[in-house]
Scaffold this motif. Structure first.
Motif, PDB file in Angstrom:
ATOM      1  N   LEU A  93       7.509  16.699  28.542  1.00  0.00           N
ATOM      2  CA  LEU A  93       6.141  16.371  28.128  1.00  0.00           C
ATOM      3  C   LEU A  93       5.900  16.754  26.669  1.00  0.00           C
ATOM      4  CD1 LEU A  93       3.982  17.411  31.227  1.00  0.00           C
ATOM      5  CD2 LEU A  93       4.578  15.102  30.474  1.00  0.00           C
ATOM      6  N   PHE A  94       6.589  17.789  26.206  1.00  0.00           N
ATOM      7  CA  PHE A  94       6.454  18.212  24.809  1.00  0.00           C
ATOM      8  C   PHE A  94       7.373  17.425  23.872  1.00  0.00           C
ATOM      9  CE2 PHE A  94       4.614  21.917  26.896  1.00  0.00           C
ATOM     10  CZ  PHE A  94       3.542  22.205  26.065  1.00  0.00           C
ATOM     11  N   GLY A  95       8.028  16.418  24.410  1.00  0.00           N
ATOM     12  CA  GLY A  95       8.869  15.556  23.590  1.00  0.00           C
ATOM     13  C   GLY A  95      10.204  16.145  23.230  1.00  0.00           C
ATOM     14  N   ILE A  96      10.637  17.177  23.974  1.00  0.00           N
ATOM     15  CA  ILE A  96      11.932  17.801  23.697  1.00  0.00           C
ATOM     16  C   ILE A  96      13.016  17.038  24.432  1.00  0.00           C
ATOM     17  CG2 ILE A  96      13.299  19.903  23.900  1.00  0.00           C
ATOM     18  CD1 ILE A  96      10.717  21.481  23.759  1.00  0.00           C
ATOM     19  N   SER A  97      13.984  16.536  23.697  1.00  0.00           N
ATOM     20  CA  SER A  97      15.077  15.773  24.284  1.00  0.00           C
ATOM     21  C   SER A  97      16.073  16.713  24.945  1.00  0.00           C
ATOM     22  CB  SER A  97      15.780  14.941  23.203  1.00  0.00           C
ATOM     23  OG  SER A  97      16.881  14.245  23.748  1.00  0.00           O
ATOM     24  N   LEU A  98      16.276  16.552  26.250  1.00  0.00           N
ATOM     25  CA  LEU A  98      17.165  17.427  26.998  1.00  0.00           C
ATOM     26  C   LEU A  98      18.476  16.702  27.312  1.00  0.00           C
ATOM     27  CD1 LEU A  98      14.601  18.938  29.533  1.00  0.00           C
ATOM     28  CD2 LEU A  98      15.412  19.944  27.413  1.00  0.00           C
ATOM     29  N   PRO A  99      19.604  17.320  27.017  1.00  0.00           N
ATOM     30  CA  PRO A  99      20.909  16.697  27.281  1.00  0.00           C
ATOM     31  C   PRO A  99      21.300  16.831  28.752  1.00  0.00           C
ATOM     32  CG  PRO A  99      21.236  18.835  26.278  1.00  0.00           C
ATOM     33  CD  PRO A  99      19.747  18.631  26.359  1.00  0.00           C
ATOM     34  N   LEU A 100      20.646  16.095  29.613  1.00  0.00           N
ATOM     35  CA  LEU A 100      20.875  16.218  31.047  1.00  0.00           C
ATOM     36  C   LEU A 100      22.145  15.511  31.511  1.00  0.00           C
ATOM     37  CD1 LEU A 100      17.204  15.644  32.309  1.00  0.00           C
ATOM     38  CD2 LEU A 100      18.385  17.807  31.881  1.00  0.00           C
ATOM     39  N   GLU A 101      22.793  14.770  30.609  1.00  0.00           N
ATOM     40  CA  GLU A 101      24.000  14.055  31.001  1.00  0.00           C
ATOM     41  C   GLU A 101      25.141  15.011  31.362  1.00  0.00           C
ATOM     42  OE1 GLU A 101      23.947  14.662  26.602  1.00  0.00           O
ATOM     43  OE2 GLU A 101      22.565  13.776  28.058  1.00  0.00           O
ATOM     44  N   SER A 102      25.072  16.254  30.866  1.00  0.00           N
ATOM     45  CA  SER A 102      26.120  17.227  31.184  1.00  0.00           C
ATOM     46  C   SER A 102      25.961  17.789  32.598  1.00  0.00           C
ATOM     47  CB  SER A 102      26.107  18.377  30.172  1.00  0.00           C
ATOM     48  OG  SER A 102      24.864  19.070  30.209  1.00  0.00           O
ATOM     49  N   LEU A 103      24.767  17.621  33.190  1.00  0.00           N
ATOM     50  CA  LEU A 103      24.525  18.133  34.540  1.00  0.00           C
ATOM     51  C   LEU A 103      25.011  17.115  35.567  1.00  0.00           C
ATOM     52  CD1 LEU A 103      20.963  19.693  34.084  1.00  0.00           C
ATOM     53  CD2 LEU A 103      23.184  20.837  34.005  1.00  0.00           C
ATOM     54  N   THR A 104      26.315  17.020  35.727  1.00  0.00           N
ATOM     55  CA  THR A 104      26.916  16.092  36.672  1.00  0.00           C
ATOM     56  C   THR A 104      26.822  16.662  38.093  1.00  0.00           C
ATOM     57  OG1 THR A 104      29.096  17.090  36.376  1.00  0.00           O
ATOM     58  CG2 THR A 104      28.497  15.276  34.901  1.00  0.00           C
ATOM     59  N   LEU A 105      27.273  15.865  39.056  1.00  0.00           N
ATOM     60  CA  LEU A 105      27.221  16.296  40.441  1.00  0.00           C
ATOM     61  C   LEU A 105      28.115  17.505  40.677  1.00  0.00           C
ATOM     62  CD1 LEU A 105      25.856  15.503  43.094  1.00  0.00           C
ATOM     63  CD2 LEU A 105      27.881  14.128  43.648  1.00  0.00           C
ATOM     64  N   SER A 106      29.281  17.518  40.041  1.00  0.00           N
ATOM     65  CA  SER A 106      30.186  18.660  40.199  1.00  0.00           C
ATOM     66  C   SER A 106      29.604  19.922  39.564  1.00  0.00           C
ATOM     67  CB  SER A 106      31.546  18.339  39.570  1.00  0.00           C
ATOM     68  OG  SER A 106      31.415  18.090  38.181  1.00  0.00           O
ATOM     69  N   ILE A 107      28.970  19.765  38.400  1.00  0.00           N
ATOM     70  CA  ILE A 107      28.315  20.908  37.752  1.00  0.00           C
ATOM     71  C   ILE A 107      27.200  21.443  38.634  1.00  0.00           C
ATOM     72  CG2 ILE A 107      26.849  21.598  35.813  1.00  0.00           C
ATOM     73  CD1 ILE A 107      29.707  21.433  35.008  1.00  0.00           C
ATOM     74  N   PHE A 108      26.434  20.537  39.232  1.00  0.00           N
ATOM     75  CA  PHE A 108      25.351  20.963  40.123  1.00  0.00           C
ATOM     76  C   PHE A 108      25.906  21.735  41.322  1.00  0.00           C
ATOM     77  CE2 PHE A 108      22.385  20.161  43.656  1.00  0.00           C
ATOM     78  CZ  PHE A 108      21.229  20.718  43.119  1.00  0.00           C
ATOM     79  N   GLY A 109      27.063  21.289  41.837  1.00  0.00           N
ATOM     80  CA  GLY A 109      27.690  22.008  42.946  1.00  0.00           C
ATOM     81  C   GLY A 109      28.098  23.412  42.559  1.00  0.00           C
ATOM     82  N   TRP A 110      28.673  23.569  41.354  1.00  0.00           N
ATOM     83  CA  TRP A 110      29.045  24.906  40.876  1.00  0.00           C
ATOM     84  C   TRP A 110      27.814  25.761  40.638  1.00  0.00           C
ATOM     85  CZ3 TRP A 110      33.549  26.420  41.941  1.00  0.00           C
ATOM     86  CH2 TRP A 110      34.676  25.601  41.822  1.00  0.00           C
ATOM     87  N   ILE A 111      26.722  25.150  40.206  1.00  0.00           N
ATOM     88  CA  ILE A 111      25.477  25.899  40.012  1.00  0.00           C
ATOM     89  C   ILE A 111      24.987  26.466  41.343  1.00  0.00           C
ATOM     90  CG2 ILE A 111      23.016  25.643  39.470  1.00  0.00           C
ATOM     91  CD1 ILE A 111      23.805  23.774  37.203  1.00  0.00           C
ATOM     92  N   LEU A 112      25.093  25.674  42.402  1.00  0.00           N
ATOM     93  CA  LEU A 112      24.695  26.161  43.728  1.00  0.00           C
ATOM     94  C   LEU A 112      25.572  27.340  44.157  1.00  0.00           C
ATOM     95  CD1 LEU A 112      24.010  22.868  45.753  1.00  0.00           C
ATOM     96  CD2 LEU A 112      22.344  24.454  44.757  1.00  0.00           C
ATOM     97  N   VAL A 113      26.874  27.246  43.881  1.00  0.00           N
ATOM     98  CA  VAL A 113      27.795  28.344  44.208  1.00  0.00           C
ATOM     99  C   VAL A 113      27.404  29.615  43.467  1.00  0.00           C
ATOM    100  CG1 VAL A 113      30.195  29.117  43.995  1.00  0.00           C
ATOM    101  CG2 VAL A 113      29.706  26.802  44.779  1.00  0.00           C
ATOM    102  N   THR A 114      26.841  29.449  42.286  1.00  0.00           N
ATOM    103  CA  THR A 114      26.444  30.591  41.465  1.00  0.00           C
ATOM    104  C   THR A 114      25.078  31.145  41.837  1.00  0.00           C
ATOM    105  OG1 THR A 114      27.735  29.743  39.599  1.00  0.00           O
ATOM    106  CG2 THR A 114      26.011  31.346  39.098  1.00  0.00           C
TER     107      THR A 114
END
Length: 220
Positions: A93-114
């Motif tokens: 909403l504040f116009g900040i561009s977020l690089p969400l392309e790095s948050l792949t499905l495998s990365i999300f899985g490792w995040i859950l493990v963490t």
């Protein structure tokens, strides 16, 4: 070239803000959600005398504590998910561009493990404190140092004020935050993930058994 330069700069700013703020907001949402509910369903029930209904049921003390732990764990995990969605949406909403392309499905899985073992540690700790306290107000007093420790650790991790090298990944709470930051940046370090998991999971199990032991004590 100028447009690309501006876009790259905005993306870099967005990535830095995401790496700094997201782990802190996640752990803060976890502990606040766990503290409120955990105190209510443990010390709060003792204070209101409604816990006697559970104690005379066919449920064992272990089942009662595990049920309360899973309740707090579920609510805290949902709070963490909402904090992620809320922060990403708010920065957008504040116009900040977020690089969400790095948050792949495998990365999300490792995040859950963490993150999920961290949720388990904080939830079991809150249940243990609530099982020991006599009233909800007393539980809130005991929980305050835990909250301050979590907030301080989150701030130090967010600002980079604590540089302990690989040793940081063997310190509960701090290791989850540091590994989380790496994963958001798209870095999968199996040593860091393994150290975090093998440190946090046994601690969570130990705290659950500690809460069960407290719950079995008649004087408590």
């Amino acid at each position: 070239i100028s447009v690309n330069g501006v876009g790259d700069a905005e993306s870099a700013i967005g990535r830095e803000m995401l790496e700094m703020m997201l782990p802190y907001f996640v752990i803060l949402s976890i502990i606040t959600a766990a503290m409120g509910l955990g105190a209510e369903i443990t010390a709060g029930e003792k204070e209101k005398k409604t816990i006697s209904t559970l104690l005379v049921s066919r449920l064992s003390r272990e089942e009662i504590v595990l049920g309360k732990f899973l309740t707090v764990f579920s609510v805290a995990a949902v709070a963490a998910i909402f904090s992620v969605v809320g922060l990403i949406y708010g920065l957008g909403l504040f116009g900040i561009s977020l690089p969400l392309e790095s948050l792949t499905l495998s990365i999300f899985g490792w995040i859950l493990v963490t993150v999920l073992p961290l949720v388990a540690v904080l939830s079991s700790l809150v249940i243990g404190i609530g099982s020991f306290a006599r009233t909800q107000k007393e539980a809130n007093v005991y929980q305050t140092p835990v909250l301050m420790l979590v907030v301080l650790t989150g701030i130090l991790s967010m600002t980079g004020g604590m540089d302990l090298g690989k040793f940081a990944f063997f310190i509960p709470i701090l290791n989850s935050l540091e590994t989380f930051r790496e994963l958001i940046a798209g870095t999968v370090n199996l040593f860091h993930i393994g150290a975090t998991f093998l440190t946090t999971v046994p601690l969570a199990i130990l705290l659950v058994y500690f809460a069960i032991w407290l719950f079995k004590r008649e004087d408590i």
